[in-house]
Design a protein around this motif. Structure first.
Motif, PDB file in Angstrom:
ATOM      1  N   ALA A 138       0.839  -1.200   0.000  1.00 29.42           N
ATOM      2  CA  ALA A 138       0.000   0.000   0.000  1.00 29.42           C
ATOM      3  C   ALA A 138       0.870   1.243   0.000  1.00 29.42           C
ATOM      4  O   ALA A 138       1.738   1.422   0.855  1.00 29.42           O
ATOM      5  N   GLU A 139       0.606   2.105  -0.976  1.00 29.87           N
ATOM      6  CA  GLU A 139       1.331   3.368  -1.066  1.00 29.87           C
ATOM      7  C   GLU A 139       0.327   4.511  -1.138  1.00 29.87           C
ATOM      8  O   GLU A 139      -0.698   4.411  -1.807  1.00 29.87           O
ATOM      9  N   ARG A 140       0.597   5.584  -0.398  1.00 27.17           N
ATOM     10  CA  ARG A 140      -0.166   6.826  -0.522  1.00 27.17           C
ATOM     11  C   ARG A 140       0.808   7.993  -0.484  1.00 27.17           C
ATOM     12  O   ARG A 140       1.695   8.038   0.374  1.00 27.17           O
ATOM     13  N   ASP A 141       0.639   8.896  -1.445  1.00 28.21           N
ATOM     14  CA  ASP A 141       1.519  10.075  -1.546  1.00 28.21           C
ATOM     15  C   ASP A 141       2.991   9.699  -1.553  1.00 28.21           C
ATOM     16  O   ASP A 141       3.832  10.398  -0.972  1.00 28.21           O
ATOM     17  N   GLY A 142       3.306   8.585  -2.211  1.00 30.69           N
ATOM     18  CA  GLY A 142       4.704   8.208  -2.396  1.00 30.69           C
ATOM     19  C   GLY A 142       5.316   7.434  -1.237  1.00 30.69           C
ATOM     20  O   GLY A 142       6.475   7.054  -1.298  1.00 30.69           O
ATOM     21  N   LYS A 143       4.550   7.203  -0.179  1.00 27.96           N
ATOM     22  CA  LYS A 143       5.111   6.495   0.979  1.00 27.96           C
ATOM     23  C   LYS A 143       4.378   5.195   1.269  1.00 27.96           C
ATOM     24  O   LYS A 143       3.177   5.081   1.010  1.00 27.96           O
ATOM     25  N   VAL A 144       5.112   4.215   1.854  1.00 19.14           N
ATOM     26  CA  VAL A 144       4.484   2.966   2.293  1.00 19.14           C
ATOM     27  C   VAL A 144       3.528   3.295   3.440  1.00 19.14           C
ATOM     28  O   VAL A 144       3.881   4.015   4.372  1.00 19.14           O
ATOM     29  N   VAL A 145       2.302   2.786   3.337  1.00 23.87           N
ATOM     30  CA  VAL A 145       1.335   3.008   4.415  1.00 23.87           C
ATOM     31  C   VAL A 145       1.736   2.156   5.625  1.00 23.87           C
ATOM     32  O   VAL A 145       2.131   0.999   5.470  1.00 23.87           O
ATOM     33  N   GLU A 146       1.655   2.759   6.812  1.00 18.13           N
ATOM     34  CA  GLU A 146       2.068   2.069   8.043  1.00 18.13           C
ATOM     35  C   GLU A 146       1.353   0.737   8.189  1.00 18.13           C
ATOM     36  O   GLU A 146       0.135   0.635   7.947  1.00 18.13           O
ATOM     37  N   GLY A 147       2.097  -0.275   8.588  1.00 20.18           N
ATOM     38  CA  GLY A 147       1.501  -1.580   8.846  1.00 20.18           C
ATOM     39  C   GLY A 147       1.484  -2.497   7.626  1.00 20.18           C
ATOM     40  O   GLY A 147       1.014  -3.624   7.709  1.00 20.18           O
ATOM     41  N   PHE A 148       2.006  -2.020   6.465  1.00 18.78           N
ATOM     42  CA  PHE A 148       2.000  -2.852   5.262  1.00 18.78           C
ATOM     43  C   PHE A 148       3.401  -3.389   4.956  1.00 18.78           C
ATOM     44  O   PHE A 148       4.400  -2.801   5.368  1.00 18.78           O
ATOM     45  N   ASP A 149       3.428  -4.533   4.224  1.00 16.04           N
ATOM     46  CA  ASP A 149       4.700  -5.167   3.889  1.00 16.04           C
ATOM     47  C   ASP A 149       5.598  -4.234   3.071  1.00 16.04           C
ATOM     48  O   ASP A 149       6.780  -4.101   3.310  1.00 16.04           O
ATOM     49  N   PHE A 150       4.980  -3.600   2.071  1.00 10.76           N
ATOM     50  CA  PHE A 150       5.741  -2.650   1.250  1.00 10.76           C
ATOM     51  C   PHE A 150       4.789  -1.804   0.413  1.00 10.76           C
ATOM     52  O   PHE A 150       3.564  -1.962   0.478  1.00 10.76           O
ATOM     53  N   GLY A 151       5.374  -0.876  -0.363  1.00 14.87           N
ATOM     54  CA  GLY A 151       4.560   0.028  -1.180  1.00 14.87           C
ATOM     55  C   GLY A 151       4.730  -0.276  -2.655  1.00 14.87           C
ATOM     56  O   GLY A 151       4.442  -1.388  -3.098  1.00 14.87           O
TER      57      GLY A 151
END
Lengths: 240, 240
Positions: free
Chosen positions: B69-82
């Motif tokens: 999960a990515e939002r605004d270019g960053k990996v969303v907290e709690g996810f494996d990757f973006g």
């Protein structure tokens, strides 16, 4: 001055995603609405009233008003004229008020006036006048291409690029569409006619037998006035 | 074959004005979603499931699924990757199913699958594979740029231009946005990295410290597979 920004919006369909409240919007419909509007105001028309529909245009049928209606590149039956620039010569429009509806151009004016700081009309005919005015104002610049039925078109983009080209050394922030428009203008600027000849829109207009109109609309800096929207009328901008 | 057409759509916000029922849609989100998807499928991922929201992504929390999960270019907290392409290397994704949501890319896939004949995923990584496939099909080509929050962006447009550049001698009809994308690609092609460095998006990504990602996403033809949407999953396209 804070750093101003320049944005190019390729079609009125994208207007809702922009904030134009601090921007001077330049409406661009090179083939042919905004070229004709610039030429008409330059030639002394008292005002041009852009309206959305043919019916609304008809409702202005009062003595002395000229009614202009174009749809799909043709003059609508029963109207004085459409948006051929030659219909906006001095002997035809001086001191007259014209009511105008076109396929793309008046729609863009209509949409942008809802929230813009100011709406002015641009074309190659008054390129330098537009650029000098924008430079002198502490406002963002929003270059609104009328496009063709809400799709991107090349000739409007080229004019947007011409404006970016003349402003970019003034320390504006450029968005990606401004950068692209500027680059396309750089390719095209030495022969606008040859470059626009490859576009779909130009092909369509050629079929309508209006090559002379197209050629005329690519004249650069033959006008020094800027049409500005005041209320519901386009009139000559008075510079302080 | 009838003459096929190529259209470039600069943002998913404009999708509703196009008819894509006879088109193969190539979804393009160069920095970084579609580059990563292409790299993941190339590296043997069993499937990538694009979903619209972070919540939907979370709902796939089943043993063995990777959640990205990515939002605004960053990996969303709690996810494996973006959506950094380096997270899609063979040792990480082979035979795995990945559920992915990104700011722009998955939205474009979601919107286009509603009406398109077929949806495939493009990036510079698999440029030739994409072009060869499109040439071999009796279908229109619709190049859908994911853009940035519904606005035009330059790097997606450049890839669209690269595809047009490779197809245009095949007697397609080109719309104005295709012509423009091709011309911009011609300016940029000898140094994609330098050209994209001047874009707003690239500037934003640099601030996120992901220059290496950007550089990687501009690698041309290091992949030979094409991700295709089947149901709600992106899988490797099997060529006949």
């Amino acid at each position: 001055m804070d750093k101003r920004k320049i944005e190019v919006c390729f079609t009125p369909a994208l207007l809702p995603i922009y904030d134009i409240s601090n921007a001077i919007v330049v409406v661009i419909d090179i083939f042919r609405a905004t070229s004709s509007i610039c030429y008409g105001i330059e030639n002394g028309a008292a005002a041009i009233i852009p309206v959305a529909t043919v019916e609304e245009c008809k409702s202005y049928e009062i003595d002395g008003f000229l009614l202009a209606a174009e749809r799909d590149g043709k003059v609508v039956e029963g109207f004085d004229f459409g948006n051929s620039p030659f219909a906006y010569a001095e002997d035809k429009v001086k001191d007259k008020t014209i009511v105008l509806t076109t396929t793309n151009g008046t729609y863009a004016i209509d949409e942008s006036k809802k929230t813009a700081f100011q709406v002015i009309i641009g074309s190659f005919l008054n390129l330098d006048a537009i650029c000098n005015y924008l430079k002198s104002q502490d406002k963002d610049v929003f270059l609104l291409c009328a496009g063709w039925k809400n799709k991107f078109n090349l000739e409007d983009t080229l004019f947007a690029g011409a404006v970016v080209h003349h402003l970019k050394n003034e320390d504006y922030y450029l968005d990606d569409s401004s950068i692209s428009a500027d680059d396309l203008y750089n390719i095209a600027k030495h022969d606008l006619e040859a470059y626009t000849a490859k576009t779909s829109h130009s092909e369509r207009l050629k079929k309508l037998g209006i090559e002379e109109d197209i050629k005329f609309c690519l004249n650069v800096n033959i006008a020094t006035t800027i049409p500005v929207l005041e209320g519901n009328k386009l009139v000559k901008l008075i510079l302080n």
